[in-house]
Write an enzyme that holds these catalytic residues in place. Structure first.
Site, PDB file in Angstrom:
ATOM      1  N   ARG A 137       0.825  -1.202   0.000  1.00 47.51           N
ATOM      2  CA  ARG A 137       0.000   0.000   0.000  1.00 47.51           C
ATOM      3  C   ARG A 137       0.865   1.260   0.000  1.00 47.51           C
ATOM      4  O   ARG A 137       0.563   2.250  -0.684  1.00 47.51           O
ATOM      5  CB  ARG A 137      -0.924  -0.019   1.220  1.00 47.51           C
ATOM      6  N   HIS A 186       0.613   4.190  -2.855  1.00 48.77           N
ATOM      7  CA  HIS A 186       0.307   5.574  -2.488  1.00 48.77           C
ATOM      8  C   HIS A 186       1.432   6.520  -2.883  1.00 48.77           C
ATOM      9  O   HIS A 186       1.181   7.694  -3.169  1.00 48.77           O
ATOM     10  CB  HIS A 186       0.018   5.674  -0.986  1.00 48.77           C
ATOM     11  N   ASN A 208      -3.791   9.003   3.680  1.00 51.87           N
ATOM     12  CA  ASN A 208      -2.539   8.397   4.126  1.00 51.87           C
ATOM     13  C   ASN A 208      -2.439   8.231   5.641  1.00 51.87           C
ATOM     14  O   ASN A 208      -1.397   7.789   6.148  1.00 51.87           O
ATOM     15  CB  ASN A 208      -1.345   9.230   3.625  1.00 51.87           C
ATOM     16  N   HIS A 227      -5.377  -5.800  -3.254  1.00 53.32           N
ATOM     17  CA  HIS A 227      -6.293  -5.840  -2.108  1.00 53.32           C
ATOM     18  C   HIS A 227      -6.481  -7.244  -1.570  1.00 53.32           C
ATOM     19  O   HIS A 227      -7.173  -7.428  -0.564  1.00 53.32           O
ATOM     20  CB  HIS A 227      -7.659  -5.258  -2.498  1.00 53.32           C
TER      21      HIS A 227
END
Length: 316
Positions: free
Chosen positions: A59, A63, A91, A188
């Site tokens: 992740r 990001h 975040n 995911h």
């Protein structure tokens, strides 16, 4: 807000449309040959302590790449009057910064000023997948670290409530296709999501439906028992699929069952092209692995940095 979104879209196009032509698999062959083994060992040790680390590392890399390209801007701390990306609402729940710090510390002792934080993020994301039983791949290296990190730009990240159209816009701005969208969404398969990211699907969904009609009713009821409306703790939530520490194709199978957790997951069934890809990946883990590797290399080659930081939290 519309004007702000437009401006941010221009920022994304400016910083994320440059794919890393200078990246190469042997970039550190002469200057830091042990770079990959050092990072792999750090990720493995961290995962042994906490099996949620791989999801957090993957992740963190996503990001980072989706704002200014893969330049480690997500690692920078706020300085003076400037709030950094990590302070942006999307975040707030990012973790595993310490894993990147540990890898950087070891590499600085071996090869001072050589390995960028952006490359550490990309390699750690690969190792996170491998550590969780997923595929491996040769990570192109040679990224540079950015010198700019702005809290406001974090709102340009794809959101859990995005429709397919919004997701497609976000990915297209970064030079990524529908296949990349569906394949990268498969990340995911690892991890956990807090109630706030999907509570709108299970409480007061619309004036007609209390629960999102695209969600399996029994799954919705189980989530409602976990997420008690406005009284839900910030720590409550659900795993993204039924094998949250294994990198596999279960994510796609649960979407086909109406058990995708986020709107941005379940919406992949709303177009024939993306639905066919979900079905293909649910039927064949090998097809998913091949597509994921291709899309990860493509996404992680979006570059935008300028230097090699000695401290991942601060510019030189």
């Amino acid at each position: 807000m519309d004007v702000l979104a437009f401006v941010l879209s221009l920022v994304v196009i400016c910083y994320a449309s440059s794919f890393g032509d200078a990246l190469s698999s042997n970039y550190y062959e002469q200057t830091c040959p042990s770079v990959e083994s050092v990072i792999t060992n750090v990720v493995m040790r961290a995962t042994q302590r906490d099996n949620s680390v791989p999801a957090a590392l993957l992740r963190l890399h996503f990001h980072d790449c989706f704002i200014r390209g893969c330049d480690a801007s997500v690692l920078l701390d706020s300085v003076g009057g400037n709030d950094a990306e990590k302070q942006g609402l999307p975040n707030f729940t990012l973790r595993a910064f310490d894993v990147i710090d540990d890898a950087k510390k070891e590499l600085e002792s071996l090869c001072p000023g050589v390995v960028s934080c952006a490359d550490i993020l990309a390699l750690a994301a690969r190792d996170a997948v491998v550590t969780s039983g997923g595929p491996t791949w040769d990570v192109p290296k040679g990224r540079k670290d950015g010198r700019t990190s702005i809290k406001m730009e974090a709102i340009s990240l794809p959101a859990p409530r995005f429709t397919l159209f919004e997701l497609q816009q976000s990915f297209t701005q970064r030079g990524l296709t529908d296949k990349d969208l569906v394949a990268l969404s498969g990340g995911h398969t690892l991890g956990f999501s807090h109630c706030i990211s999907f509570e709108k699907r299970i409480h007061n969904f619309s004036s007609t439906y209390d629960i999102d009609p695209s969600m399996d009713p029994s799954f919705a009821q189980s989530l409602r028992r976990t997420c008690l409306g406005q009284n839900a703790s910030n720590d409550l939530g659900s795993f993204m699929d039924t094998s949250p520490t294994s990198f596999d194709n279960t994510y796609y199978k649960v979407i086909l069952q109406g058990r995708g957790l986020l709107t941005s997951d379940q919406t992949l069934l709303t177009s024939p092209v993306t639905k066919d890809l979900v079905t293909e990946f649910a039927d064949s883990q090998a097809a998913f692995y091949n597509a994921f590797v291709e899309s990860m290399i493509k996404m992680s080659s979006i570059t935008g940095g300028e230097e090699v930081r000695r401290n991942c939290h601060a510019v030189n």
